[in-house]
Design an enzyme around this catalytic site. Sequence first.
Site, mmCIF file in Angstrom:
data_model
loop_
_atom_site.group_PDB
_atom_site.id
_atom_site.type_symbol
_atom_site.label_atom_id
_atom_site.label_comp_id
_atom_site.label_asym_id
_atom_site.label_seq_id
_atom_site.Cartn_x
_atom_site.Cartn_y
_atom_site.Cartn_z
ATOM 1 N N PHE A 35 78.303 39.725 68.745
ATOM 2 C CA PHE A 35 77.641 40.630 68.852
ATOM 3 C C PHE A 35 76.486 40.092 69.564
ATOM 4 C CE2 PHE A 35 81.426 43.051 66.727
ATOM 5 C CZ PHE A 35 81.345 43.666 67.971
ATOM 6 N N ARG A 36 76.193 38.921 68.177
ATOM 7 C CA ARG A 36 75.002 38.734 68.412
ATOM 8 C C ARG A 36 74.658 37.594 69.013
ATOM 9 N NH1 ARG A 36 76.335 41.279 64.797
ATOM 10 N NH2 ARG A 36 75.042 44.220 63.997
ATOM 11 N N ASP A 105 87.530 42.939 61.030
ATOM 12 C CA ASP A 105 88.773 42.507 62.198
ATOM 13 C C ASP A 105 90.229 42.151 61.066
ATOM 14 O OD1 ASP A 105 87.582 39.445 60.452
ATOM 15 O OD2 ASP A 105 86.973 39.929 62.330
ATOM 16 N N HIS A 120 80.671 46.149 56.295
ATOM 17 C CA HIS A 120 80.676 46.687 57.119
ATOM 18 C C HIS A 120 81.901 47.704 58.083
ATOM 19 C CE1 HIS A 120 77.306 43.785 59.186
ATOM 20 N NE2 HIS A 120 77.456 45.002 57.729
ATOM 21 N N CYS A 131 86.350 67.023 58.277
ATOM 22 C CA CYS A 131 86.851 67.528 56.753
ATOM 23 C C CYS A 131 87.380 65.543 55.754
ATOM 24 C CB CYS A 131 88.473 67.989 56.972
ATOM 25 S SG CYS A 131 89.696 66.778 57.700
ATOM 26 N N CYS A 156 91.693 69.716 61.337
ATOM 27 C CA CYS A 156 90.393 70.686 61.836
ATOM 28 C C CYS A 156 89.615 70.924 63.354
ATOM 29 C CB CYS A 156 89.389 70.556 60.668
ATOM 30 S SG CYS A 156 88.533 68.887 60.849
ATOM 31 N N SER A 197 77.165 33.420 59.221
ATOM 32 C CA SER A 197 76.731 34.570 59.672
ATOM 33 C C SER A 197 75.090 34.904 60.489
ATOM 34 C CB SER A 197 76.417 35.655 58.618
ATOM 35 O OG SER A 197 75.510 36.390 58.681
ATOM 36 N N ASN A 218 76.872 27.088 59.693
ATOM 37 C CA ASN A 218 76.363 28.662 60.577
ATOM 38 C C ASN A 218 76.207 27.739 62.004
ATOM 39 O OD1 ASN A 218 76.496 31.128 61.730
ATOM 40 N ND2 ASN A 218 74.215 30.913 61.472
HETATM 41 ZN ZN LIG Z 1 89.606 66.918 59.865
#
Ligand SMILES: [Zn+2]
Length: 444
Positions: A35-36, A105, A120, A131, A156, A197, A218
């Site tokens: 992503f970065r 992943d 993460h 709920c 719910c 990272s 890296n």
């Molecule tokens: Zn729920």
Amino acid sequence: MTSKISDLLGLILRFPAPWILTGAGISTESGIPDFRSPGTGLWEKMDPMEFASVEGLRRNPRAFFTHGLQTIDTILNAKPNTGHIVLGHLQKARLIGPIVTQNVDDLHRRGGAIHYYEVHGHFRTASCMSCRNQVPISEVVSQVEMDQIPPVCYYCGGILKPDVILFGDMMPADYQEASLLASKYQYIPKLMIVIGSSLTVSPVNYLPLEFNRIAIINNTPTPMDYKADLVLRQQIGEVMGALWDEILALNGGKEPEPIPYGFNCGHLIAYLDNEMRFLAGQKTRMTASKESLARHTGHIKADLEAAQKIIQAFPAEGRQPLENAMLRFYLAEIERMNQDFDAWCSETGIKPNAEPSRFSKLLQDNFKDNVNAFLTYTGETEPLPELIEHFAARAAGCYGFWSFANRILGLALPPQDEWENFKKTARKHRVEQDLDQYLNLFSQ
Ligand SMILES: [Zn+2]
């Protein structure tokens, strides 16, 4: 490249069970975009607050879930690559400790890792935002495919959100557990190897600060490169593949069996290595008094001799080639440190006092650290039986090593009641193994 790989292996052997921290870079070779990373990073094309925040999800669920579906699809179809698989092998061989991953992943688990923290979150499940009812991710996928956006909870009607961390979310229990466990080890210098990272995402990027030493693999610079012992800029798969080849070669071409609990002498070497660093610092700028240095170096001298004695006493018989190679490595390290030590003394003119070795105390503290780590694990909300057994065995191995070292050094054996208390605690937490077997590992 080869010498850098040997340096990496040297670090892994020098520190007992180093921790691993992985980021997106380890999964790009599995086809999952980082992503970065500049140019290819998704964040350059899209506003992260729109598709990766709780607020964005509420404001524009359609954008969130249609983009999210592509991500889920990419991830479910991805396969672990050499990097993940080698880490799995290393963990099974007990050459590395826990893996902390920023990735969602699932590729560490699928790559064979047994002890990992997904700080993460992950895409295996989703939870109702109202709920907390948890469902498999396939439930989200099928609702989105049928254009039910946002996907909703059967009970719910609340929104189902994949169990990954978005901006605005709290960090998951895995993060708290990883930081707590890392802080339990205090007496032996510890190493974290950062893989793929860029160390820019907080709070995970603070985790390496819990460690005395770091190594970084890296392909772009990180804010912690300056304090790393080793920085490798190669492709991760290539590095990890070469590392595993080197380990296989040391083991006569065979996949190593798990290193016995208590066998790893990295803790002695890591401890001495740290002392040698202290001495090196004192050469450039002497902050300690000559008297205290004479005392301190006296201890180091005694510790170097004790370490050599302990390692030479390890019975070589019945060991796999890798373990014998480890013993040779430890002895070579001690030899190197002895030379540096003598050179330091003659350059500074400091004469070491006659002092006793501190190892018995160190090994006692190491046993306690490991008992504490075990207790952290039993205190979890959902304790994993295999990990409880693993930590109990580790603590037992440390007690066995402590006993062995004391016997070799001609010291009194460790107090029996500490051992009995530990076994009692272990039984209370349903540890099934015969822990006494770890005491007898080096008894010949
Ligand atoms: Zn729920």
